[in-house]
Every structure is written in structure tokens, then in C-alpha cells.
Scaffold this motif. Structure first.
Motif, PDB file in Angstrom:
ATOM      1  N   LYS A 231       7.590  -7.883   0.768  1.00  0.00           N
ATOM      2  CA  LYS A 231       6.145  -7.767   0.965  1.00  0.00           C
ATOM      3  C   LYS A 231       5.707  -6.415   0.422  1.00  0.00           C
ATOM      4  O   LYS A 231       6.113  -5.360   0.927  1.00  0.00           O
ATOM      5  N   ILE A 232       4.896  -6.458  -0.631  1.00  0.00           N
ATOM      6  CA  ILE A 232       4.418  -5.242  -1.281  1.00  0.00           C
ATOM      7  C   ILE A 232       3.362  -4.589  -0.399  1.00  0.00           C
ATOM      8  O   ILE A 232       2.395  -5.226   0.021  1.00  0.00           O
ATOM      9  N   ASP A 233       3.546  -3.320  -0.130  1.00  0.00           N
ATOM     10  CA  ASP A 233       2.678  -2.615   0.823  1.00  0.00           C
ATOM     11  C   ASP A 233       1.244  -2.515   0.327  1.00  0.00           C
ATOM     12  O   ASP A 233       0.968  -2.482  -0.884  1.00  0.00           O
ATOM     13  N   LYS A 234       0.303  -2.475   1.274  1.00  0.00           N
ATOM     14  CA  LYS A 234      -1.130  -2.367   0.978  1.00  0.00           C
ATOM     15  C   LYS A 234      -1.444  -1.122   0.145  1.00  0.00           C
ATOM     16  O   LYS A 234      -2.435  -1.086  -0.598  1.00  0.00           O
ATOM     17  N   PHE A 235      -0.616  -0.092   0.245  1.00  0.00           N
ATOM     18  CA  PHE A 235      -0.833   1.139  -0.524  1.00  0.00           C
ATOM     19  C   PHE A 235      -0.977   0.837  -2.017  1.00  0.00           C
ATOM     20  O   PHE A 235      -1.844   1.399  -2.699  1.00  0.00           O
ATOM     21  N   PHE A 236      -0.143  -0.077  -2.530  1.00  0.00           N
ATOM     22  CA  PHE A 236      -0.190  -0.404  -3.959  1.00  0.00           C
ATOM     23  C   PHE A 236      -1.360  -1.332  -4.270  1.00  0.00           C
ATOM     24  O   PHE A 236      -1.976  -1.224  -5.335  1.00  0.00           O
ATOM     25  N   VAL A 237      -1.662  -2.254  -3.356  1.00  0.00           N
ATOM     26  CA  VAL A 237      -2.772  -3.180  -3.582  1.00  0.00           C
ATOM     27  C   VAL A 237      -4.101  -2.428  -3.650  1.00  0.00           C
ATOM     28  O   VAL A 237      -4.971  -2.738  -4.464  1.00  0.00           O
TER      29      VAL A 237
END
Length: 527
Positions: A435-441
Motif C-alpha cells: 500500500k503506497i503511502d498517502k505522502f506520495f499520492v
């Protein structure tokens, strides 16, 4: 005597108020300093994780080339080298070298002219992965990172990874002009630096994070005078809190009431069933189809007031209450969604698990018993390993994950890219989803370097046969950017915030009805 007794409560309250206000200044300063240090330490951790991503990218390129079996200086081998340089913007060159480090040939031989210096093997630094060596590559266009792995006793492969300083432009606006961000090898050799301008530090404070996997360290250096003026708006609220605490404490003393702590209140909430499951859908980015949901804990008091998760989840984790809370939430979630899970065998229910709970005795057996009693398939349950606590025993965790997968459960790694674990943990742990963290999104539509990182994560996930889910999606622009990077699934407020079961059912029905209409409209007309 009567006057003295009647004025005693007032005196106690005033004395308490005075004492707390006297300490208010020091308390406020300590709170602000602690907050500043925590924020800067977290930023240093983000820099370190991004640096580890660069190493993972170089290592992945080497491993992929090695698997082709075409390793030499012939045209076909060099073409494979160049293909990997072309596919990965962060890879500047791939070189075949002797075991002592001397270069045999390069994907682009002209790049050798840009080398100012080339390290010999004794000057290379080992990683926890004994076969991986790191070293600085000094070039006229700026320093780069060399990642070397031995193929056999006669030759080795090196990936030259460019360290893009723009990846480290993370400092708050108020500190950027009086700070710098550095990435170094453990021997002190500098690999990358971001500083808005040259600044002479006379009285600075350093925040250093060292990698557990690679000979890397990240450092943020900030002028102390700049810190003294940054983010001080909390001073007066803290003073007001100190005064309020003094007033409350004085009143409590006068009434001799026993004050119960927040832990006792949390225990009562668990006993009364006030901790409820809320659900946030996961969805297919291109079609919008709801594929599953993540269950999240919400504390709903008897009067309907909602306690924010950050006010009780950390307390539950530190006190050990997170374990009974997790089982209680899972029981309730399986009961609420039982019909949906049994009718749609592809629907997935995700549940957060802290590392200490994962490694606890009888975790797997308890999980199987709960899921089996609900008559739900194990393959519909996804366990998200959260990284608020560090996963100390990777070998034991990998055995537990392997056992879970044997029984059909799915395992996801949460907060990928910014959590405690480096990407090297992903392969060793054996998870099925990242799960790619919201920081990158949040920054993917504004920062090209973020898109490069997300693309790398997607490639790495495919190599490890893992699914990818992006968290915290809020706009259609973010969806388009993620799709371009190869991400297929997502989660976020764009579709829905965490909602109670009834709202989730409504959302699933609405989405399915909309999809059915679109399918009918797209279907060819039959005469």
C-alpha cells in the motif's frame, strides 16, 4: 475561623492556578521543542527511505539483468544494459566490472569520461545483504551512487544510480533558507545535498537517521536561531491549557474527587462495545468498481460523540489493548458484512495488525477461529501490517506470514516508502500487497520525482508478484497520474471516507448500478 474555612477552597484553587501558570512557560517551550524535533526527525526518516528506494532500484536492475543470463561485453549484452538504463530514469549507467571493481565495459562507454574517480573493492561498503556493495562515484556532473553485486568469481555488475537532490526538497518554507539536507554513506562520503543557498552554520542542530539495511545515513541540519522562530504559534494555547489544568486540578483538590485516567475510560468503552467498525472502500482506479474495504476503529460514545482515532489508537497500542480491540473489531466487521462477503467471493476485507500482535502467541489460530466461525473464506481477509512499531524479528514475521498465506489469508504492507521497513523487507516478508503511502499520492501531480518513485514501486511489486493499492486519493487528477504509473487499485476520500456498514452497502449498490448502466450503454445494439 469560619472566614478561613470558607476562603480555603478559593485559596487552593488560586494556589494551583498560580503554580501551573508559573510552569506554563517552561511547559509550552518543552512542548514546542519536542514537536519541532519530532517533525524534523520524521523528515530525516523520509529522506532516508527515499535514499533506500534508490538503492533498491539499482539492486532490482542488477537482479533483472542477472536473470537474463546475457552478461558480457558483446552487443546483445550491452543492449540489455542500455534497455534497463532507458527504462529507469534514476539509473545512469550499468557496468560490467572485475571482482576488484575495475571496469570491463559499460552500457555507454562515453560515460566513463565523466568519472573523476572510481572506487576499488576495499573502499566499497557492505550491506546487510552480503552480496551488495555501495560506493560513491565521483563524476564531473555531480556525485552518484554505485551499487555492485558479484555474479561469480570472475565478474560483477554495477548500477550507477543518480541521487536527485530535488527529492530532498522537503523542508518547511520557514526553514529552507537556513537548513540543508544531506545523504551520505556510512563512511561520511556525501552522495547528495539540498540547500536553497550557501549558509554558514554557526549554531546548528543535526537530525540523523541511519539505515538498518544499507550503509546509508540521512541528515537534516538546521540553524537553531531559525528553530527559535519556527512554529511557535502553539505557545499561548499551551499556556491556556496550563492555566485550565491548574484550575481543574484546584477544583478537583477542593472536591476530593478521584480522577480516572484515559486508560480506564478506554477499558469501559471496550466493555460497552463503543468501539465500532467503520469501512473505507478500495476501488479499481479505471472503472470505479468497489473491490473491498478496510475496516477502521471508531469510538462512538453513548451520546453519539465521536472520539478521533489519534486520541485512543496510540494509547491502545502502547497499553496492549490493541489486541482485544482488533479481535473485537474483526468480530463486529464480519458480522456486519457477512452477507456481502458470502455473496461476493471476490470482495476483500482488510484489517490493520500491529507487528507485536502479529508475532504474539496463537495469533494465527485465533484469526482462523474467528473467520471460520463467520463462515467467510480466508482468502477474502487481508491483514495490513502497520509500521507504527518497528518489525524487529523479520525471520519470525516471515514464518507467520508464510503460515497465514498457506491458510489462504492475504498480507499487505502498509505505509510503503515512509514506514519503518525498507523495501528490502518486502521480498523477505513474503507479503501479497503493498500500500503506497498517502505522502506520495499527495504530491504525485506536482512533483515528477514522486511519479518516478511510484513507477519504481509498481515495477518492484510486479517483480515480487504483489498487488499495489494507493492510499489517500482525493482528486481525479491523482487517479490519472497513478494509472499512468501503473497503479490499478486505490483508496481514499474521492470515493468515500470511512463510513458505517449501512452507508457502505448503499455505496456498493450505487456503484454497481452505475457500472451496470455503463455496460448496457457500451453493449452493441441487437436488431
Amino acid at each position: 475561623m469560619w472566614i478561613w474555612r470558607s476562603s480555603l477552597p478559593v485559596a487552593i484553587v488560586l494556589a494551583s492556578l498560580t503554580a501551573f501558570c508559573a510552569a506554563g512557560h517552561f511547559t509550552a517551550s518543552a512542548l514546542i521543542d519536542a514537536q519541532q524535533f519530532r517533525q524534523l526527525d520524521e523528515l530525516a526518516d523520509v529522506v532516508l527511505r527515499r535514499s533506500e528506494v534508490a538503492v533498491d532500484l539499482g539492486s532490482a536492475a542488477i537482479d533483472e539483468i542477472a536473470r537474463t543470463g546475457h552478461i558480457g561485453c558483446d552487443p546483445s549484452s550491452l543492449q540489455i544494459f542500455r534497455l534497463h538504463v532507458y527504462q529507469r530514469s534514476a539509473i545512469k549507467d550499468v557496468r560490467l566490472v572485475n571482482p576488484d571493481g575495475s571496469v570491463i565495459c559499460s552500457a555507454y562507454s562515453e560515460t566513463l569520461e565523466f568519472d573523476k574517480d572510481w572506487a576499488s573493492r576495499p573502499n566499497m561498503l557492505p550491506s546487510r545483504d552480503a552480496g551488495l556493495l555501495l560506493f560513491r562515484v565521483q563524476q564531473f556532473g555531480g556525485d552518484a551512487l554505485g551499487v555492485m553485486r558479484d555474479l561469480d568469481k570472475s565478474k560483477s555488475l554495477v548500477a550507477i544510480v543518480g541521487i536527485n537532490s530535488s527529492l530532498f526538497d522537503i523542508m518547511p518554507a520557514e526553514l529552507r533558507a537556513r537548513s540543508e539536507v544531506l545523504v551520505e554513506l556510512s563512511n561520511g562520503q556525501q552522495l547528495g545535498q539540498f540547500a536553497l543557498e550557501d549558509y554558514e552554520f554557526k549554531n546548528s542542530v543535526d537530525f540523523v537517521r541511519r539505515s538498518d539495511h544499507y550503509p546509508l545515513q540521512a541528515m537534516i541540519r538546521v540553524d537553531r536561531n531559525a528553530l527559535a522562530k519556527w512554529n511557535r504559534h502553539g505557545y499561548w494555547p499551551a499556556m491556556l491549557i496550563a492555566a485550565a489544568l491548574g484550575l481543574i486540578f484546584g477544583v478537583v483538590l477542593t472536591r476530593t474527587r478521584r480522577v480516572e485516567g484515559p486508560l480506564a475510560e478506554l477499558d469501559r468503552a471496550l466493555a460497552k462495545g463503543q468501539i465500532k467498525p467503520y469501512f473505507q472502500p478500495t476501488f479499481h482506479l479505471q472503472t470505479g468498481t468497489i473491490l473491498g474495504c478496510e475496516v477502521l476503529a471508531r469510538w462512538i460514545r453513548d451520546d453519539g460523540a465521536v472520539v478521533p482515532p489519534m486520541q485512543f489508537i496510540p494509547l491502545a497500542e502502547s497499553s496492549g489493548r490493541i489486541r482485544p480491540m482488533t479481535w473485537q473489531i474483526l468480530h463486529a466487521a464480519l458480522k456486519e458484512l457477512n452477507t456481502l462477503l458470502r455473496e461476493n467471493k471476490e470482495f476483500k476485507l482488510s484489517l490493520n495488525i500491529v507487528p507485536s500482535h502479529l508475532l504474539s502467541e496463537e495469533f494465527v489460530e485465533t484469526l482462523r477461529r474467528i473467520v471460520s466461525s463467520a463462515k467467510v473464506s480466508a482468502r477474502q481477509i487481508v491483514l495490513e501490517i502497520t509500521e507504527r512499531d518497528k518489525l524487529d524479528d523479520l525471520d519470525r514475521a516471515a514464518k507467520v506470514v508464510h503460515e497465514l498465506r498457506d491458510f489462504g489469508f492475504k498480507v499487505a504492507i502498509d505505509d510503503v516508502g515512509v514506514g519503518h521497513s525498507g523495501l528490502s523487507h518486502l521480498k523477505g516478508l513474503g507479503a501479497t500487497t503493498m500500500k503506497i503511502d498517502k505522502f506520495f499520492v499527495d504530491t504525485i501531480t506536482q512533483d515528477g520525482s514522486t511519479a518516478s518513485i511510484v513507477e519504481m514501486l509498481v515495477r518492484l511489486a510486479r517483480d515480487l508478484h504483489m498487488n499495489v493499492i494507493a492510499e489517500g486519493i482525493e482528486t481525479e487528477d491523482q487517479v490519472r497520474a497513478l494509472v499512468e504509473c501503473g497503479v490499478e487499485e486505490g483508496q481514499g476520500y474521492l470515493v468515500s471516507p470511512p463510513v458505517p456498514p449501512s452507508k457502505l452497502f448503499e455505496l456498493v449498490e450505487i456503484r454497481q448500478a452505475r457500472l451496470d448502466v455503463l455496460n448496457v450503454l457500451k453493449a452493441p445494439l441487437v436488431a
